[in-house]
Design a protein around this motif. Structure first.
Motif, PDB file in Angstrom:
ATOM      1  N   PRO A 134       0.785  -1.235   0.000  1.00 21.58           N
ATOM      2  CA  PRO A 134       0.000   0.000   0.000  1.00 21.58           C
ATOM      3  C   PRO A 134       0.818   1.285   0.000  1.00 21.58           C
ATOM      4  CG  PRO A 134       0.066  -0.929   2.207  1.00 21.58           C
ATOM      5  CD  PRO A 134       0.750  -1.921   1.301  1.00 21.58           C
ATOM      6  N   THR A 135       2.129   1.196   0.269  1.00 19.77           N
ATOM      7  CA  THR A 135       2.939   2.415   0.346  1.00 19.77           C
ATOM      8  C   THR A 135       3.992   2.507  -0.756  1.00 19.77           C
ATOM      9  OG1 THR A 135       4.529   1.363   1.854  1.00 19.77           O
ATOM     10  CG2 THR A 135       2.651   2.470   2.856  1.00 19.77           C
TER      11      THR A 135
ATOM     12  N   GLU B 237       4.262   7.730   3.266  1.00 22.81           N
ATOM     13  CA  GLU B 237       4.325   6.341   3.726  1.00 22.81           C
ATOM     14  C   GLU B 237       4.199   6.275   5.240  1.00 22.81           C
ATOM     15  OE1 GLU B 237       8.140   3.911   4.232  1.00 22.81           O
ATOM     16  OE2 GLU B 237       7.315   3.094   2.369  1.00 22.81           O
ATOM     17  N   ALA B 238       4.895   7.155   5.935  1.00 24.37           N
ATOM     18  CA  ALA B 238       4.824   7.183   7.398  1.00 24.37           C
ATOM     19  C   ALA B 238       3.414   7.510   7.867  1.00 24.37           C
ATOM     20  CB  ALA B 238       5.824   8.200   7.946  1.00 24.37           C
ATOM     21  N   GLN B 239       2.741   8.414   7.157  1.00 30.57           N
ATOM     22  CA  GLN B 239       1.377   8.782   7.535  1.00 30.57           C
ATOM     23  C   GLN B 239       0.408   7.616   7.330  1.00 30.57           C
ATOM     24  OE1 GLN B 239       0.147  12.404   5.610  1.00 30.57           O
ATOM     25  NE2 GLN B 239       1.960  13.537   6.266  1.00 30.57           N
ATOM     26  N   ILE B 240       0.569   6.885   6.227  1.00 28.50           N
ATOM     27  CA  ILE B 240      -0.319   5.753   5.947  1.00 28.50           C
ATOM     28  C   ILE B 240      -0.112   4.649   6.979  1.00 28.50           C
ATOM     29  CG2 ILE B 240      -0.828   3.912   4.302  1.00 28.50           C
ATOM     30  CD1 ILE B 240      -2.005   6.606   3.526  1.00 28.50           C
ATOM     31  N   LEU B 241       1.139   4.383   7.349  1.00 25.40           N
ATOM     32  CA  LEU B 241       1.420   3.358   8.353  1.00 25.40           C
ATOM     33  C   LEU B 241       0.838   3.757   9.714  1.00 25.40           C
ATOM     34  CD1 LEU B 241       5.087   2.317   7.503  1.00 25.40           C
ATOM     35  CD2 LEU B 241       2.965   1.129   6.946  1.00 25.40           C
ATOM     36  N   HIS B 242       0.971   5.030  10.059  1.00 29.49           N
ATOM     37  CA  HIS B 242       0.378   5.515  11.313  1.00 29.49           C
ATOM     38  C   HIS B 242      -1.142   5.356  11.269  1.00 29.49           C
ATOM     39  CE1 HIS B 242      -0.308   7.963  14.874  1.00 29.49           C
ATOM     40  NE2 HIS B 242      -1.162   8.694  14.179  1.00 29.49           N
ATOM     41  N   LEU B 243      -1.731   5.654  10.115  1.00 27.42           N
ATOM     42  CA  LEU B 243      -3.174   5.513   9.944  1.00 27.42           C
ATOM     43  C   LEU B 243      -3.604   4.071  10.154  1.00 27.42           C
ATOM     44  CD1 LEU B 243      -6.022   6.302   8.993  1.00 27.42           C
ATOM     45  CD2 LEU B 243      -5.189   6.090   6.639  1.00 27.42           C
TER      46      LEU B 243
ATOM     47  N   GLY C 299      11.263  -2.529   6.343  1.00 25.41           N
ATOM     48  CA  GLY C 299      10.996  -1.486   7.318  1.00 25.41           C
ATOM     49  C   GLY C 299       9.516  -1.334   7.606  1.00 25.41           C
ATOM     50  N   VAL C 300       8.697  -1.461   6.570  1.00 20.27           N
ATOM     51  CA  VAL C 300       7.246  -1.381   6.746  1.00 20.27           C
ATOM     52  C   VAL C 300       6.752  -2.530   7.617  1.00 20.27           C
ATOM     53  CG1 VAL C 300       5.037  -1.603   5.526  1.00 20.27           C
ATOM     54  CG2 VAL C 300       6.833  -0.123   4.612  1.00 20.27           C
ATOM     55  N   ILE C 301       7.264  -3.730   7.356  1.00 20.49           N
ATOM     56  CA  ILE C 301       6.864  -4.909   8.133  1.00 20.49           C
ATOM     57  C   ILE C 301       7.267  -4.743   9.598  1.00 20.49           C
ATOM     58  CG2 ILE C 301       7.223  -7.381   8.423  1.00 20.49           C
ATOM     59  CD1 ILE C 301       5.517  -6.667   6.011  1.00 20.49           C
ATOM     60  N   ALA C 302       8.482  -4.282   9.838  1.00 20.94           N
ATOM     61  CA  ALA C 302       8.957  -4.111  11.208  1.00 20.94           C
ATOM     62  C   ALA C 302       8.178  -3.034  11.945  1.00 20.94           C
ATOM     63  CB  ALA C 302      10.450  -3.758  11.204  1.00 20.94           C
TER      64      ALA C 302
END
Length: 335
Positions: A193-194, A202-208, A228-231
């Motif tokens: 998704p990022t 990307e950081a905003q979507i992960l926080h969301l 990094g996204v997985i972690a």
């Protein structure tokens, strides 16, 4: 997608039953080419599970199998395949259509191609609520505005008359997540998704997505090649190679103590983990083989290969030194 005709069978479940459970799941195209071979996998309520691996490892095929989005040439078989309490091995196309949304919804990789450019977002989001015939147009509008606000879209009411091209990639990805949540799914599948977003978005979507897990309790299946996204977001992670899960465990255990040679090779190629001053970037030599066959599928690319790796299929064994569950499919991991 080949499946038995007739309504999907409802399976009795208790409060802790997985939202998604697969055992021995295989996907073959035209009955000849296996894209996924004998996968055991599950996602529990409120859990975020990551799936990583190279292109061609079977990640997206696995996700598309959950939603019934595979082509007609695909044949899905297995011992068990349950989605939100429904037996999907007996499901027909109409059953998948009924469960697509309420049981599971997907956020695709490129938000720019997720919506029709010819219609406003309000029109397209309203169409997703066609099942809710008891709601008036005004009630549906308020529901859409509430979900758009939930994903952090500023002044959502004014965005309903806008067209997709009037949004940035990050904003449109928020709308795509809102579209999935609008149907109140038990499982949200996020397929890269990022990838199409910059680092800030990307950081905003992960926080969301972390906030959505807390507020709505939705289970999330995160598919990514970005370690990094997985972690950052996942509780557990499954490593796929050549259509099989070769290692699985908690994120902390896998990242701190990877046991399968393929997982170690993936980590060695992660840009953030490469030591400074290296003149040549590390790579995994060779190509992903066709799933199936004898022995270990990674034997032809493994630096630790032994003679038995070419002829004997490696066992699936527990390798955790601590209480956290950790499994690997490798001869060297066996006791």
């Amino acid at each position: 997608m080949s499946a038995a005709t007739g309504a999907a069978t409802s399976i009795s479940a208790d409060a802790v039953s997985p939202v998604l459970e697969m055992k021995g799941l295989s996907v073959c195209y035209s009955g000849l080419v296996p894209a996924v071979a004998g996968v055991d996998f599950k996602v529990n309520p409120g859990e975020v599970v990551g799936v990583i691996g190279e292109s061609g490892s079977g990640k997206s095929t696995l996700a598309h199998a959950v939603l019934g989005l595979l082509p007609k040439s695909a044949n899905v078989t297995g011992e068990r395949f349950v989605l939100d309490g429904h037996d999907m091995l007996t499901a027909g196309r109409d059953d998948y259509a009924a469960l697509r949304g309420p049981a599971a919804a997907m956020v695709f990789q490129n938000p720019m191609t997720a919506f029709s450019p010819l219609h406003t977002l309000g029109r397209q989001l309203t169409d997703l609520l066609w099942r809710d015939r008891h709601q008036s147009a005004a009630e549906k509008r308020e529901r859409i505005i509430a979900v758009l606000s939930q994903v952090g879209l500023p002044d959502p009411a004014s965005k309903l008359d806008a067209y997709p091209f009037q949004f940035s990639g990050g904003m449109l990805q928020r709308v795509a997540i809102a579209a999935a949540l609008l149907m109140r799914p038990s499982l949200l599948i996020a397929d890269e998704p990022t990838t199409a977003l910059d680092v800030t978005m990307e950081a905003q979507i992960l926080h969301l997505m972390r906030e959505l897990r807390k507020t709505s309790g939705v289970a999330i299946l995160m598919i990514s090649h970005h370690l990094g996204v997985i972690a950052e977001i996942c509780d557990r992670v499954a490593v796929m190679y050549a259509g099989r899960v070769v290692e699985e465990g908690t994120v902390r255990e896998i990242f701190a103590n990877p046991r399968h040679p393929y997982t170690r090779a993936l980590f060695a190629c992660e840009p953030a983990l490469i030591e400074s001053g290296v003149s040549r970037l590390p790579v995994i030599l060779g190509e992903v083989p066709r799933p199936g066959g004898c022995g270990c599928s990674f034997a032809g690319r493994c630096s630790l290969v032994e003679e038995r790796c070419h002829c004997d299929s490696p066992p699936w064994v527990g390798v955790a030194d601590r209480a956290e569950p950790h499994f690997s499919r490798c001869h060297r991991s066996a006791p």
